[in-house]
Scaffold this motif. Sequence first.
Motif, short mmCIF file in Angstrom:
data_model
loop_
_atom_site.label_atom_id
_atom_site.label_comp_id
_atom_site.label_asym_id
_atom_site.label_seq_id
_atom_site.Cartn_x
_atom_site.Cartn_y
_atom_site.Cartn_z
N GLU A 369 0.82 -1.21 0.00
CA GLU A 369 0.00 0.00 0.00
C GLU A 369 0.85 1.26 0.00
OE1 GLU A 369 -3.97 -1.48 2.42
OE2 GLU A 369 -2.43 -0.35 3.50
N ILE A 372 -0.05 4.29 -2.28
CA ILE A 372 -1.14 5.13 -1.80
C ILE A 372 -0.64 6.05 -0.69
CG2 ILE A 372 -3.45 5.14 -0.78
CD1 ILE A 372 -3.87 2.36 -1.94
N ARG A 628 -15.34 8.61 7.93
CA ARG A 628 -15.03 9.09 6.57
C ARG A 628 -15.52 10.53 6.39
NH1 ARG A 628 -13.53 5.12 2.88
NH2 ARG A 628 -13.69 3.01 3.75
N GLU A 638 -9.18 9.87 -2.96
CA GLU A 638 -8.87 8.46 -3.15
C GLU A 638 -9.14 7.66 -1.87
OE1 GLU A 638 -5.05 5.69 -4.52
OE2 GLU A 638 -4.70 7.70 -3.70
N LEU A 639 -8.69 8.18 -0.75
CA LEU A 639 -8.88 7.48 0.52
C LEU A 639 -10.33 7.57 0.98
CD1 LEU A 639 -5.61 8.46 2.35
CD2 LEU A 639 -6.37 6.14 1.85
N GLU A 641 -12.91 7.42 -0.76
CA GLU A 641 -13.72 6.46 -1.52
C GLU A 641 -13.22 5.03 -1.40
OE1 GLU A 641 -13.56 7.95 -5.48
OE2 GLU A 641 -14.94 9.63 -5.08
N ARG A 642 -12.06 4.81 -0.82
CA ARG A 642 -11.45 3.48 -0.80
C ARG A 642 -12.12 2.57 0.22
NH1 ARG A 642 -6.09 1.07 1.26
NH2 ARG A 642 -5.53 -0.41 -0.39
N LYS A 643 -12.33 1.30 -0.17
CA LYS A 643 -12.88 0.31 0.75
C LYS A 643 -11.79 -0.18 1.70
CE LYS A 643 -15.88 -2.72 -0.35
NZ LYS A 643 -16.60 -3.89 -0.92
N HIS A 645 -9.15 -2.34 3.53
CA HIS A 645 -8.23 -3.43 3.21
C HIS A 645 -7.43 -3.71 4.48
CE1 HIS A 645 -8.70 -3.58 -1.22
NE2 HIS A 645 -9.08 -2.33 -1.05
#
Length: 729
Positions: A369, A372, A628, A638-639, A641-643, A645
């Motif tokens: 990661e 990112i 969020r 980006e973060l 919207e990120r699921k 992990h």
Amino acid sequence: MCGISCILSLANAAQRHSNQQPRNGEHKAAIGAERQKLDKELDASLAQIAHRGPDSCGKWIGEDCRVVRYSGISHLPSLTTTLTQGPQWTNVTPALGHVRLSINDLSPSAAQPFHSPTHGIHAVVNGEFYDYDAIRARLETETQYQFTSRSDSEIIIALYLHYGLNFTEHLRGEFACVLWDERREVFVAVRDRYGIKPLFWTVQDDGHGAGGKRLLVAAEMKAFLPLGWEPEWDVRSLKDAGWNHDTRTLFKGVQKIRPGHYMTCQSFGHVEERPYWDTSFPDKRTIDPRTPQELIEGVRERMLEAVRLRLRADVPIGVYLSGGIDSSVIAGMVSHLVKEQNVSVGSASPTDRVTCFSVAFDEDSGFDESSIANRTAEWLGVKYIKKLMNEEELAKRFEDAVWHCEQHNPDLNFVGKFALSEVPQEAGYKVVLTGEGADEVLAGYPVYLPDYLREPDTAYEAHNPLSEAERQKQLELAEEEAREHYRSIGADAGNSAIGVPRLMLNNISTIDGMTAFQPDVFASWTDTSHAACDPHMVIACNPDGITRHYINSKWHPLHSALYVWSKGNLPNIFLTCLGDRTEMAHSIEARTPFLDHQLTEYVNALPPSVKLRWSPDKRRFVEKWVLREASKPFITQELYERKKHPYSAPTRYPRGGPLWRLMGGLLTREKVEGLGFVGWEKVEGLVGEAFGEEGSPKAMRLALVVAAWVVMAERFGVRTARPEGGLLR
């Protein structure tokens, strides 16, 4: 952030009520010799945990050399050598030891143990107390207590003198501490609310052959080794996962003080443990009148405050940064506080750039990661330092990481975290902020979804976009997905008909995920030599009866799931192998804003549907929704919207490589059979199954677990387990 090791003899009533003093030089000499022995023991014990506090070492053994008399009673404990004639004497003053990592007040005046000679109070602290300036100012006004340092740790004595055992409710932070009140003969050991800091205890023979006992308390179990502790596998704890779900460890007779609890020993006698704080949730039938925007702003305000408090130190402070939202929002909030409010990051100037640290795996592993994290660092304008962890680097650190964690782990992520903590140390940092705890407080794991859907969120029906029909439909899908996931990893979980344990916890299925991986490698004799071992029942019995009443009658199932997870996996794995133990191995203090109890108490009171929230447009659930939204000004799109992990390390490695060689050297027949409780026939083929292009992730997890046991057996000198108590060295 430091390390502690303490010793207290346990006496009976006859000893406690004797006030006679020794009458001749012979007895005094014997006591003096015993004090020297105790002093050397404590030095050796502290040396085992010197990594927790490399800056200085301190200890205290009661200067008054208090002695009591007993005569002709063989079972009384003694800390002195036995005298051949006349009455025998024992020194029952406790010994407190401390190794220091200097964070607040770097001067010698902040060295521990701390004392209040006038009141006979002595204390050692591991960890940090926040907002201590305000507490100290209040105490100086109300009590006229004279502080001798600027250390946050010293407030524990003043708080105890003013509030008695209620001092615990005034502590904010991550800590484990021990306090001795010599006038009242009260020994107190306290662990923070979430178990961020470890604290172990055991009772052992005093070594003088008269049936005497003594209580040992320390930050790590290895500190007990120089004190005469002989480790022995607790096979039942291994089989029913008690080491993960209650107060047991991997070793017989060694226990953890529960998070949010304190342990007392009054007058060298009975040892007992009591809670001073616990997680709680609102009644699921009570309507929450607040708007979503009010809740978002409430979380944002308290998050910023939790982060701000953790930026106080007399050394520079960095931030651990991964590719997830949790660490990223902390980095974003730190940057905001520095730029917008001129807040210093520890001793660093507000004009200095915030420094973030990360670990990167091979790009083609599917687990890296760092790209990112790098984009986040560029967006925030912070300094970014990362370390590459390839297979060779993981293999090189595996055994040391196991030694520091003192337990097994079916994933190499703990080795990655072990390596990550080298990065700030190499850069000259002692303190970092980290994102642990967000998933446990704000419902970030997929395992929680079926329990969120198990009942409607009637407390927030007016603001919940999930219709009743959609809830029923999604529940069926979530449970089927869970069953498929467990089948794919070869786990015997996801069975809705588990029975009594689930009924005890209002049928929540999160306990299936908590027990999904159980190492089926035990020798056949363990089936007949131990009572039925059921990890589900261990989890169900861990909450007390009052809490189970709330779970079954008042709390929403999602909140029940969060509670159960926070009492097992959070303190016993995530805050251990991915927290304190791998950080302190390199003398790094990690601070966890998400586990600030004033923040979590606010979050716990939020409705379930702002933690896990249905998005009608995206046709999916958004985990940690309120976080969020609260984090949006501080993170990239980006973060946002990120699921989720989960942090993990790669699971597939080639044959012939460093890890293959390491596992092959550890999982030999001689070493595995030397454990005593593992069947070689169940382990023999694991290395072959685990490695290669078609390697089995389940076999890899089993290999890592058994290899960790082998490492611990060798480094701790653990006895070979045998049925019916037949133990061999």
